[in-house]
Enzyme design. Structure first.
Site, PDB file in Angstrom:
ATOM      1  N   GLU A 224      12.860   8.092   0.210  1.00  0.00           N
ATOM      2  CA  GLU A 224      11.481   7.615   0.191  1.00  0.00           C
ATOM      3  C   GLU A 224      10.558   8.685   0.755  1.00  0.00           C
ATOM      4  O   GLU A 224      10.967   9.419   1.675  1.00  0.00           O
ATOM      5  CB  GLU A 224      11.352   6.324   1.026  1.00  0.00           C
ATOM      6  CG  GLU A 224      12.161   5.178   0.437  1.00  0.00           C
ATOM      7  CD  GLU A 224      12.094   3.890   1.261  1.00  0.00           C
ATOM      8  OE1 GLU A 224      11.367   3.857   2.268  1.00  0.00           O
ATOM      9  OE2 GLU A 224      12.763   2.925   0.870  1.00  0.00           O
TER      10      GLU A 224
ATOM     11  N   HIS B  27       8.203   0.022  -0.375  1.00  0.00           N
ATOM     12  CA  HIS B  27       8.738  -0.451   0.905  1.00  0.00           C
ATOM     13  C   HIS B  27       7.697  -1.292   1.654  1.00  0.00           C
ATOM     14  O   HIS B  27       7.381  -1.030   2.820  1.00  0.00           O
ATOM     15  CB  HIS B  27       9.200   0.723   1.773  1.00  0.00           C
ATOM     16  CG  HIS B  27      10.228   0.329   2.788  1.00  0.00           C
ATOM     17  ND1 HIS B  27      11.238   1.162   3.201  1.00  0.00           N
ATOM     18  CD2 HIS B  27      10.410  -0.824   3.482  1.00  0.00           C
ATOM     19  CE1 HIS B  27      11.981   0.552   4.095  1.00  0.00           C
ATOM     20  NE2 HIS B  27      11.509  -0.653   4.280  1.00  0.00           N
TER      21      HIS B  27
END
Ligand code: NAI
Length: 646
Positions: free
Chosen positions: A506, A529
């Protein structure tokens, strides 16, 4: 009360070993390579001598055997001795003398180099004991006075015992030094306390056995003075204890932490500085100086060196769920508990799973995109209600069990799988094996932590074991699903849709470009997220973490701390509390209690627990705790942090 203080000389009063200074002066005459070689040999021998690994006389002899030494070398070393005297030695000795303490110096090095220093410190020569060199008529060193007790490893003890017997050491004695020979005085109880001086070289084995440790000479004063002897103005100049213990803690909040936290701290009259940014290490160290409470979110890194450079810090609040950004062990070893809010966003994640499930089951993603582009995809093909279907929940913890309750209310049958035996909520049923769940569920949702066992737990085989046309949701951790395999299963039509909130890689920053094999896949929702990112969750986090911090500040409670023994001690009326965080080695409690006993302080209640490297003690005593007592405890060798709560 301490009457006599015996000082070691080498690496205590001076910042080097006297023997080494003589040898180094003689090495000056040698070529560079030869000098380097001999210096290495010298360091090895000195270390052995100081740690007590080699008989002292032998270590002196072997060091002098390294080269030929003449009187000029000794004189040269002696000339520079005053440059080697450690800071604060002179003032400290003056204060001790003024208070009528007897001062002695026991040195295993030689009269010629000790005397210039002890003379400058105004220590009477009959209070100074050294070894003696023997020269031949050409001025070459040919030996030592081996009859001198200080030539032996046990020599300091022998000498002190003689002095004790003939009345030269009346009352109680402290020894200050850094070597095995100093420790021996304490072990034989000739000295009642051994204060390790860590301002020069630190020999850990010796230090561990010391009663107190100081790294500045003047810190010695509170340890040998009684409360009455210890002048107030000295207490202020030597230690910052007073500021650390009596003023309200200052709070620094970073990364735009929810205003509820600010409000809560202000209610308790804690001064708060609230910043939006996430500083790098250097800036953080500068900004957070003199703050006792630090609040961060996921972007601020707290490393071991950050912690070392923030000595006033009491506690860290991670106003988030994840704590990978903090070196938890280093925080514990610096005496700083860390609190986070692990379950404050449980409901937010569970609700997102509900929303995504309906979106995916009704294929809203492609229909929504088509309408935005002017196409009218009015069709019921592949679109289903969720009522009557089966949801498979992998991981039946905080989030998994909430998901269970919500979906049952929406008319789904619930199956769950967990490695731990969990009580099923409502009509949920437990699947013993993951594969049982995969083969029966129309929707599989993952709520497991990131562990070696869960990494890659949903790969090609598991996806093929799912029902044809089933849906997968992952809002747990990115590495749980093999995303390449998921893409293939979607492209082949075996899996009809997915919602993925977490990814193996990420972006670290918002401006970083995100890439994934899942981008562009059919009926797939990708979110950055944000499963737990709601205003309500932020509020919950702010309330929860700030309350934990306030509990710690006000009472020392560590319930909920991630890296500390979890303790809470109910406070008796009219007691005064001390929190003592120390290295987890045997004997610390005895040292602390001996400080109380020496000051006639009665312990009302105390609890001690340990976790890994640290021990945490909460003590309530019946009397006001003076700064002097705090200082004594601060210098107990194993002390990491100490705080009093009045
Ligand atoms: P939890 O610790 O309460 O529950 C995890 C459950 O998984 C436990 O019951 C545990 O026994 C079970 N488990 C562990 N290993 C397993 C295995 N190999 N097979 C089956 N079950 C296993 O955790 P919580 O709060 O429910 O969180 C679940 C996950 O959601 C965590 O990974 C957390 O990081 C993540 N999370 C994601 C958020 C987001 O924004 N997407 C927000 C909050 C949490």
């Amino acid at each position: 009360m301490i009457n006599n203080i015996i000082f070691d000389f080498d690496s205590t009063i001076i910042n080097a070993e006297g023997v080494d200074l003589i040898l180094k002066a003689s090495f000056e005459k040698l070529s560079n390579p030869e000098r380097t070689h001999l210096l290495t040999q010298l360091n090895i021998l000195t270390e052995k001598a100081t740690c007590g690994e080699m008989p002292l006389g032998e270590a002196i002899r072997q060091r002098f055997d390294l080269t030929r030494i003449i009187k000029d070398d000794v004189v040269k070393a002696a000339e520079n001795m005053l440059d080697h005297v450690n800071p604060f030695v002179k003032e400290t000795i003056q204060h001790l003398r003024d208070a009528g303490k007897q001062i002695f110096v026991f040195s295993t090095s030689f009269e010629e180099i000790v005397r210039p220093v002890t003379d400058a410190l105004l220590i009477a020569w009959d209070h100074v004991f050294t070894n003696q060199l023997i020269y031949d008529f050409n001025g070459q060193v040919i030996g030592f006075n081996e009859k001198n007790p200080l030539f032996l490893s046990v020599g300091k003890g022998f000498l002190a015992e003689q002095m004790k017997n003939d009345g030269r050491l009346p009352g109680r004695t402290a020894v200050v030094g850094d070597g095995a020979t100093d420790l021996a005085l304490r072990k034989s109880n000739i000295a009642q306390i051994f204060i390790f001086y860590a301002g020069s070289k630190v020999y850990k084995d010796i230090r561990q056995q010391a009663d107190f440790t100081i790294d500045r000479f003047d810190q010695l004063l509170p340890l040998v003075f009684s409360e009455e002897e210890y002048p107030r103005e000295l207490a202020h100049s030597i230690s910052k204890v007073r500021e650390k213990t009596t003023s309200s803690p200052k709070v620094l909040l970073l990364e735009n932490i929810h205003k509820n936290a600010v409000k809560k701290f202000k209610e308790h009259k804690y001064p708060v500085k609230n910043l939006n940014n996430s500083p790098d290490e250097k800036e953080l160290i500068e900004t957070a100086q003199n703050y006792q409470i630090l609040g961060i979110r996921s972007r601020t890194r707290i490393s071991a060196s950050t912690l070392t450079n923030l000595p006033d810090l009491w506690v860290i609040g991670a106003f988030c769920i994840g704590i990978n950004q903090i070196d938890l062990d280093a925080a514990a070893n610096s005496g700083v508990p860390v609190f986070n809010a692990p379950y404050s966003n449980t409901r937010s994640v569970a609700e997102l799973v509900v929303g995504e499930t309906i979106m995916l089951m009704r294929r809203i993603i492609e229909k929504n995109a088509a309408v935005h582009e002017g196409r009218w995809l009015k069709s019921a093909e592949g679109c289903n209600e969720i009522r009557g279907k089966t949801i498979g929940i992998v991981g039946y913890g905080h989030i998994g069990s909430q998901v269970s309750v919500l979906f049952e209310q929406l008319g789904m049958s619930v199956l769950f799988h967990d490695i731990v035996d969990k009580l099923p909520l409502g009509n949920a049923k437990s699947a013993q094996h993951l594969y049982d769940l995969l083969g029966k569920s129309d929707l599989v949702t993952l709520h497991v932590p990131d562990t070696p066992e869960t990494r890659g737990m949903i790969g090609a085989r598991e996806l093929m074991a799912m029902k044809k046309g089933a849906i997968l949701i992952n809002s747990s951790r990115g590495k749980v699903v093999v995303v390449e395999a998921l893409r293939q299963a979607i492209d082949s039509g075996h899996i009809s849709g997915a919602a993925i909130d977490v990814f193996p890689e990420e972006p670290g920053r918002p401006d970083e470009i995100f890439q994934s094999v899942l981008q562009g896949a059919n009926n797939v929702i990708l979110t950055p997220h944000i499963g737990g990112s709601t205003q309500e969750a932020q509020e919950n986090i702010a309330d929860y973490v700030s309350q934990k911090i306030i509990n710690f500040a006000k009472s020392g409670s560590t319930l909920g701390a991630l890296n500390f023994p979890e303790m809470d001690l109910a406070r008796m009326p009219k007691t005064h509390r001390i929190l003592h965080i120390h290295k987890n080695v045997p004997g610390v409690l005895a040292k602390i209690n001996s400080v109380f006993a020496r000051r006639n302080i009665n312990v009302e209640s105390q609890i001690l627990q340990t976790k890994d490297q640290i021990g945490y003690l909460i003590v309530d005593v019946d009397d006001h705790i003076s700064d002097h007592v705090i200082e004594l405890m601060q210098h107990i060798t194993e002390t990491i942090k100490i705080r009093k709560i009045e």
